[in-house]
Design an enzyme around this catalytic site. Structure first.
Site, mmCIF file in Angstrom:
data_model
loop_
_atom_site.group_PDB
_atom_site.id
_atom_site.type_symbol
_atom_site.label_atom_id
_atom_site.label_comp_id
_atom_site.label_asym_id
_atom_site.label_seq_id
_atom_site.Cartn_x
_atom_site.Cartn_y
_atom_site.Cartn_z
ATOM 1 N N HIS A 194 6.790 -1.270 3.353
ATOM 2 C CA HIS A 194 6.469 -2.733 3.823
ATOM 3 C C HIS A 194 5.662 -3.151 2.551
ATOM 4 C CE1 HIS A 194 3.302 -0.061 5.402
ATOM 5 N NE2 HIS A 194 2.360 -1.158 5.086
ATOM 6 N N ASN A 217 0.913 -1.140 0.017
ATOM 7 C CA ASN A 217 0.136 0.142 -0.049
ATOM 8 C C ASN A 217 0.881 1.004 0.058
ATOM 9 O OD1 ASN A 217 -2.580 -1.705 0.197
ATOM 10 N ND2 ASN A 217 -2.232 -1.798 2.533
HETATM 11 P P1 AMP Z 1 -0.549 -0.423 5.541
HETATM 12 O O1 AMP Z 1 -1.904 -0.148 6.414
HETATM 13 O O2 AMP Z 1 -0.285 -0.995 4.394
HETATM 14 O O3 AMP Z 1 0.405 0.717 6.348
HETATM 15 O O4 AMP Z 1 -0.134 -1.716 6.982
HETATM 16 C C1 AMP Z 1 0.365 -1.440 8.300
HETATM 17 C C2 AMP Z 1 0.362 -2.983 8.864
HETATM 18 O O5 AMP Z 1 1.270 -3.207 9.712
HETATM 19 C C3 AMP Z 1 -1.172 -3.589 9.189
HETATM 20 O O6 AMP Z 1 -1.400 -4.522 8.617
HETATM 21 C C4 AMP Z 1 -0.941 -3.240 10.670
HETATM 22 O O7 AMP Z 1 -1.622 -4.701 11.034
HETATM 23 C C5 AMP Z 1 0.349 -3.797 10.875
HETATM 24 N N1 AMP Z 1 1.119 -3.518 12.147
HETATM 25 C C6 AMP Z 1 0.848 -2.236 12.902
HETATM 26 N N2 AMP Z 1 1.647 -2.301 14.003
HETATM 27 C C7 AMP Z 1 2.094 -3.587 13.787
HETATM 28 C C8 AMP Z 1 3.380 -4.250 14.837
HETATM 29 N N3 AMP Z 1 3.449 -3.375 16.039
HETATM 30 N N4 AMP Z 1 3.478 -5.600 14.661
HETATM 31 C C9 AMP Z 1 3.077 -6.072 13.439
HETATM 32 N N5 AMP Z 1 2.524 -5.450 12.755
HETATM 33 C C10 AMP Z 1 2.059 -4.229 12.910
#
Ligand code: AMP
Length: 112
Positions: free
Chosen positions: A98, A85
């Site tokens: 990511h 994203n």
């Molecule tokens: P996005 O919305 O594409 O920016 O994805 C961010 C992702 O990070 C989401 O799927 C969240 O669930 C994940 N996320 C946020 N904080 C953490 C964390 N501490 N450990 C693992 N995943 C996380």
């Protein structure tokens, strides 16, 4: 400001780490959207795909190859989806590049 992913890289907060090397880190998403859902991130601070520079060619390629290896290790032999994203309209919520890797169920298309 340090993002939550930078804190994971620095080991300031815990994560379920699946793979790590000098360039990248893979860990399970805390809110999985599929039976298997992990994130692959660069250790270098890069905002998103749009912020990648020409000099990041090796880094970007390396992350994809490590996604391949981690997915294989996790048994995703029937396939999986890789999603990045990017920016506000792309639905990005964490400001550190990511790749989501989702597997273990049939994916739908198009995404919402
Ligand atoms: P996005 O919305 O594409 O920016 O994805 C961010 C992702 O990070 C989401 O799927 C969240 O669930 C994940 N996320 C946020 N904080 C953490 C964390 N501490 N450990 C693992 N995943 C996380």
């Amino acid at each position: 400001m340090s993002t939550i992913f930078q804190k994971i890289i620095n080991k300031e907060i815990p994560a379920d780490i699946l793979y790590e090397d000098d360039l990248c880190l893979a860990f399970r998403d805390v809110a999985p959207q599929a039976p298997t859902h992990f994130l692959m991130i660069p250790k270098k601070e890069v905002l998103n795909v749009a912020a990648l520079e020409d000099g990041d060619k090796d880094l970007a390629g390396h992350m994809l190859l490590m996604i391949r290896d981690v997915a294989k290790k996790l048994g995703l032999e029937n396939g999986y989806r890789v999603v990045a994203n990017c920016g506000q309209e792309g639905g990005q919520s964490v400001d550190h590049l990511h790749f989501h890797v989702l597997g273990g169920r049939n994916m739908k298309w198009p995404p919402g």
